[in-house]
Design a protein around this motif. Structure first.
Motif, short mmCIF file in Angstrom:
data_model
loop_
_atom_site.label_atom_id
_atom_site.label_comp_id
_atom_site.label_asym_id
_atom_site.label_seq_id
_atom_site.Cartn_x
_atom_site.Cartn_y
_atom_site.Cartn_z
N VAL A 146 0.84 -1.21 0.00
CA VAL A 146 0.00 0.00 0.00
C VAL A 146 0.88 1.26 0.00
O VAL A 146 0.62 2.21 -0.74
CB VAL A 146 -0.97 -0.03 1.20
N ALA A 147 1.93 1.25 0.79
CA ALA A 147 2.83 2.42 0.83
C ALA A 147 3.48 2.63 -0.54
O ALA A 147 3.57 3.75 -1.03
CB ALA A 147 3.90 2.21 1.90
N HIS A 148 3.91 1.53 -1.17
CA HIS A 148 4.53 1.62 -2.49
C HIS A 148 3.56 2.22 -3.50
O HIS A 148 3.93 3.05 -4.34
CB HIS A 148 4.99 0.23 -2.93
N ALA A 149 2.29 1.80 -3.42
CA ALA A 149 1.28 2.32 -4.36
C ALA A 149 1.10 3.83 -4.18
O ALA A 149 0.93 4.56 -5.15
CB ALA A 149 -0.05 1.59 -4.14
N ALA A 150 1.14 4.28 -2.94
CA ALA A 150 0.95 5.72 -2.67
C ALA A 150 2.23 6.51 -2.95
O ALA A 150 2.18 7.71 -3.21
CB ALA A 150 0.49 5.93 -1.23
N VAL A 152 1.74 8.71 3.79
CA VAL A 152 2.09 9.07 5.17
C VAL A 152 1.66 7.87 6.03
O VAL A 152 0.47 7.56 6.12
CB VAL A 152 1.36 10.34 5.66
N ILE A 153 2.65 7.21 6.63
CA ILE A 153 2.38 6.03 7.44
C ILE A 153 2.15 6.48 8.87
O ILE A 153 2.97 7.19 9.44
CB ILE A 153 3.60 5.06 7.42
N LEU A 154 1.04 6.02 9.46
CA LEU A 154 0.74 6.34 10.86
C LEU A 154 0.80 5.05 11.67
O LEU A 154 0.02 4.13 11.44
CB LEU A 154 -0.67 6.96 10.96
N THR A 155 1.73 4.99 12.60
CA THR A 155 1.91 3.73 13.33
C THR A 155 2.57 3.97 14.69
O THR A 155 3.21 5.01 14.90
CB THR A 155 2.77 2.74 12.51
N ALA A 156 2.42 2.98 15.57
CA ALA A 156 3.15 2.99 16.83
C ALA A 156 4.16 1.84 16.87
O ALA A 156 4.82 1.63 17.88
CB ALA A 156 2.17 2.86 18.00
N VAL A 179 7.65 -1.33 12.02
CA VAL A 179 7.07 -0.64 10.85
C VAL A 179 7.81 0.67 10.63
O VAL A 179 8.18 1.01 9.51
CB VAL A 179 5.55 -0.40 11.05
N ILE A 180 8.07 1.39 11.72
CA ILE A 180 8.79 2.66 11.60
C ILE A 180 10.17 2.42 10.98
O ILE A 180 10.57 3.08 10.03
CB ILE A 180 8.90 3.35 12.97
N GLU A 181 10.87 1.40 11.49
CA GLU A 181 12.21 1.10 10.99
C GLU A 181 12.18 0.74 9.50
O GLU A 181 13.01 1.19 8.71
CB GLU A 181 12.80 -0.05 11.80
N ARG A 182 11.19 -0.07 9.12
CA ARG A 182 11.10 -0.54 7.73
C ARG A 182 10.74 0.59 6.77
O ARG A 182 11.21 0.65 5.64
CB ARG A 182 10.06 -1.67 7.67
N MET A 183 9.86 1.49 7.21
CA MET A 183 9.31 2.49 6.28
C MET A 183 10.10 3.81 6.27
O MET A 183 10.12 4.50 5.26
CB MET A 183 7.86 2.81 6.66
N ARG A 191 7.14 9.02 4.37
CA ARG A 191 6.95 9.84 5.56
C ARG A 191 6.25 8.97 6.61
O ARG A 191 5.27 8.29 6.32
CB ARG A 191 6.09 11.05 5.21
N VAL A 192 6.75 9.01 7.84
CA VAL A 192 6.17 8.21 8.91
C VAL A 192 5.80 9.13 10.07
O VAL A 192 6.62 9.94 10.51
CB VAL A 192 7.17 7.14 9.41
#
Ligand SMILES: Nc1nc2c(ncn2[C@@H]2O[C@H](COP(=O)(O)OP(=O)(O)OP(=O)(O)O)[C@@H](O)[C@H]2O)c(=O)[nH]1
Ligand SMILES: C=C(OP(=O)(O)O)C(=O)O
Length: 219
Positions: free
Chosen positions: A39-43, A48-52, A56-60, A65-66
């Motif tokens: 999904v991130a690749h498509a966008a 903008v990735i929203l996560t805790a 995921v933060i490390e990977r993206m 943008r995270v």
């Protein structure tokens, strides 16, 4: 016109709980990461990735943008509204925003472009309903006119709230956005088509034998 795409990604250990009858915890975490990547690749640059989740933060981070969740805010809806306020404050979000779930294995860049074409102008909300009545995609033009209400059966709540706010609701028949991966039936639907098998999630699911597990469960 750019369309910022806000993608909430749950903590991996909490993701895909409804797939527990089919996949181990480690497999569910890997599948959640794989679909979030898709999904991130498509966008692309609009993501903008929203996560805790630290993994995921490390990977993206570095590629997308995270935004880290605000620890003072409780729940997905509050987190999304907080993130939208931050993105409006820094100018990332102006008149349009797409909120896209992270578990959509078929999404491509052109899927998002096609959805954006269904936006007929200011006052429009374009929504995609999942098989279980969730809101897989919601393009808000503009954002902030009604409270977000993600959770079981959210599509009808979002549609009603949007209409009550005087917005026009367009239900998109976009098949690539309708399929999410919540249940074993969703996995079966993905693996039932050659196209689905060729996605990153499809490759992974075949590699771990999810097709054989599904067949065994049916006998
Ligand atoms: N940042 C963030 N994203 C979330 C949270 N809860 C759900 N999500 C995301 O919201 C979208 C919809 O989530 P669901 O498919 O309903 O839930 P899930 O996380 O897969 O968990 P299950 O209900 O067990 O399937 C997905 O993109 C999730 O990653 C949350 O608390 N924080
Ligand atoms: C919870 C939701 O999604 P789903 O049940 O389709 O995963 C939602 O969209 O509100």
């Amino acid at each position: 016109m750019t369309l910022p795409v806000l993608i909430p990604v749950n903590r991996l250990e909490q993701a895909k709980g409804r797939l527990a009858p089919l996949l181990t915890e480690a497999e569910r975490e890997e599948l959640a990461l794989i679909t979030a990547e898709t999904v991130a690749h498509a966008a692309g640059a609009d993501a903008v990735i929203l996560t805790a989740d630290p993994r995921v933060i490390e990977r993206m981070a570095g590629r997308y943008r995270v935004l880290a969740e605000d620890p003072a805010v409780h729940g997905l809806n509050g987190q999304l509204e907080r993130a939208i306020a931050r993105l409006q404050a820094d100018g990332t979000v102006a008149d349009r925003l797409l909120i896209l779930h992270a578990d959509l294995p078929l999404v491509r860049g052109w899927t998002i472009a096609t959805l954006a074409e269904e936006d007929d102008g200011p006052g429009c909300v374009v929504m995609v309903r999942s098989a279980d009545g969730g809101t897989n995609a919601m393009l808000l033009h503009p954002p902030g006119r009604f409270r977000l209400a993600y959770g079981p059966g959210s599509f009808e709540r979002h549609a009603a709230a949007a209409r009550a706010a005087g917005l026009r609701v367009v239900e998109s028949p976009n098949r690539e956005l309708q399929l999410d991966l919540d249940t074993p039936a969703d996995v079966a639907a993905l693996l039932a088509t050659a196209r689905g098998q060729q996605t990153a999630a499809g490759h992974y699911l075949l590699a771990i034998g999810a097709d054989r597990r599904l067949a065994a469960a049916q006998t």
